[in-house]
Motif scaffolding. Structure first.
Motif, PDB file in Angstrom:
ATOM      1  N   THR A  93      32.806  36.109  27.250  1.00 31.70           N
ATOM      2  CA  THR A  93      33.941  37.067  27.229  1.00 31.70           C
ATOM      3  C   THR A  93      33.589  38.789  27.604  1.00 31.70           C
ATOM      4  O   THR A  93      33.603  39.875  28.193  1.00 31.70           O
ATOM      5  N   LEU A  97      34.157  40.838  30.737  1.00 27.00           N
ATOM      6  CA  LEU A  97      34.591  41.673  30.863  1.00 27.00           C
ATOM      7  C   LEU A  97      33.869  43.283  32.061  1.00 27.00           C
ATOM      8  O   LEU A  97      34.605  44.600  32.764  1.00 27.00           O
ATOM      9  N   GLY A 173      50.667  37.919  24.388  1.00 25.77           N
ATOM     10  CA  GLY A 173      49.208  38.553  24.317  1.00 25.77           C
ATOM     11  C   GLY A 173      48.365  37.931  25.270  1.00 25.77           C
ATOM     12  O   GLY A 173      47.986  38.354  25.870  1.00 25.77           O
ATOM     13  N   LEU A 174      48.295  36.236  24.804  1.00 23.90           N
ATOM     14  CA  LEU A 174      47.449  35.359  26.427  1.00 23.90           C
ATOM     15  C   LEU A 174      47.895  35.550  27.303  1.00 23.90           C
ATOM     16  O   LEU A 174      47.394  35.718  28.446  1.00 23.90           O
ATOM     17  N   THR A 177      46.348  38.817  28.363  1.00 19.51           N
ATOM     18  CA  THR A 177      44.701  38.929  28.382  1.00 19.51           C
ATOM     19  C   THR A 177      44.468  38.005  29.753  1.00 19.51           C
ATOM     20  O   THR A 177      43.695  39.209  29.937  1.00 19.51           O
ATOM     21  N   ASN A 178      45.225  37.666  29.745  1.00 19.49           N
ATOM     22  CA  ASN A 178      44.817  36.257  30.839  1.00 19.49           C
ATOM     23  C   ASN A 178      44.281  36.501  32.452  1.00 19.49           C
ATOM     24  O   ASN A 178      44.221  35.886  33.114  1.00 19.49           O
ATOM     25  N   LEU A 181      46.354  42.112  32.084  1.00 18.96           N
ATOM     26  CA  LEU A 181      44.654  42.715  32.167  1.00 18.96           C
ATOM     27  C   LEU A 181      44.244  42.538  33.692  1.00 18.96           C
ATOM     28  O   LEU A 181      43.580  43.443  33.601  1.00 18.96           O
TER      29      LEU A 181
END
Length: 185
Positions: A93, A97, A173-174, A177-178, A181
């Motif tokens: 992760t 990032l 949210g998934l 995030t995936n 973002l």
């Protein structure tokens, strides 16, 4: 003191939340942060403009202590109960990032690239905050409550709409995030 400075494990914080919820259910109260905005607007006289704010806000005034407690608790936690440790991220992760432009993922509790004050000086940052705020506000109103209200109060009182809302929160949210973002950074 070390146990206060580090994040609390689920087996401590979970039962504390359950105890608070049991007390609220016993006294016939519900917990949620977004309902406080409606209460504050009603106190400020918004009922003159919209029928949504015409209700007996005094019945909900007790919930404003939740907001006050969150603010005071946050200040105490940051000023006196923080050990400045970072976030323990999975190395994969952290690497992902870094490819997205985050300088030191995991070195702080939240990334400065999203939560730092510098974000307010860029058009992209202001746009993200405004659009994000509008979407959260719309979603909260559309779902008839916020994540804390549905996930904590709604699920503990076995409400089917809260289960559906929480599933939607996780799916959203998934997706954010995936898929979204990574496009923004």
């Amino acid at each position: 003191m070390e146990s206060l400075l580090n994040p609390w494990p689920w087996y401590v914080s979970g039962p504390l939340i359950a105890l608070v919820m049991a007390l609220l259910l016993y006294f016939g109260k519900t917990f949620g942060m977004s309902s406080n905005l409606r209460t504050l607007c009603a106190i400020g006289g918004a009922g003159k403009i919209s029928n949504f704010f015409k209700f007996n806000w005094r019945d909900q005034a007790w919930n404003l202590t939740v907001v006050l407690g969150a603010i005071i608790g946050g200040v105490i936690a940051v000023q006196y109960l923080s050990n400045d440790s970072g976030t323990d991220l999975n190395p994969k992760t952290a690497a992902e990032l870094k490819t997205m432009g985050f300088e030191n993922p995991g070195s702080t509790l939240v990334p400065n690239e999203i939560f730092g004050l510098d974000i307010l000086t860029t058009p992209k940052g202001v746009l993200l905050l405004v659009i994000g705020g509008l979407l959260v506000g719309f979603g909260t109103r559309y779902a008839d409550g916020c994540t804390s209200g549905h996930a904590i109060t709604g699920l503990s009182s076995l409400q089917k709409p809260s289960l559906i809302a929480v599933i939607g929160f996780f799916i959203g949210g998934l997706i954010m995030t995936n898929f979204i973002l990574p496009l923004l950074f």
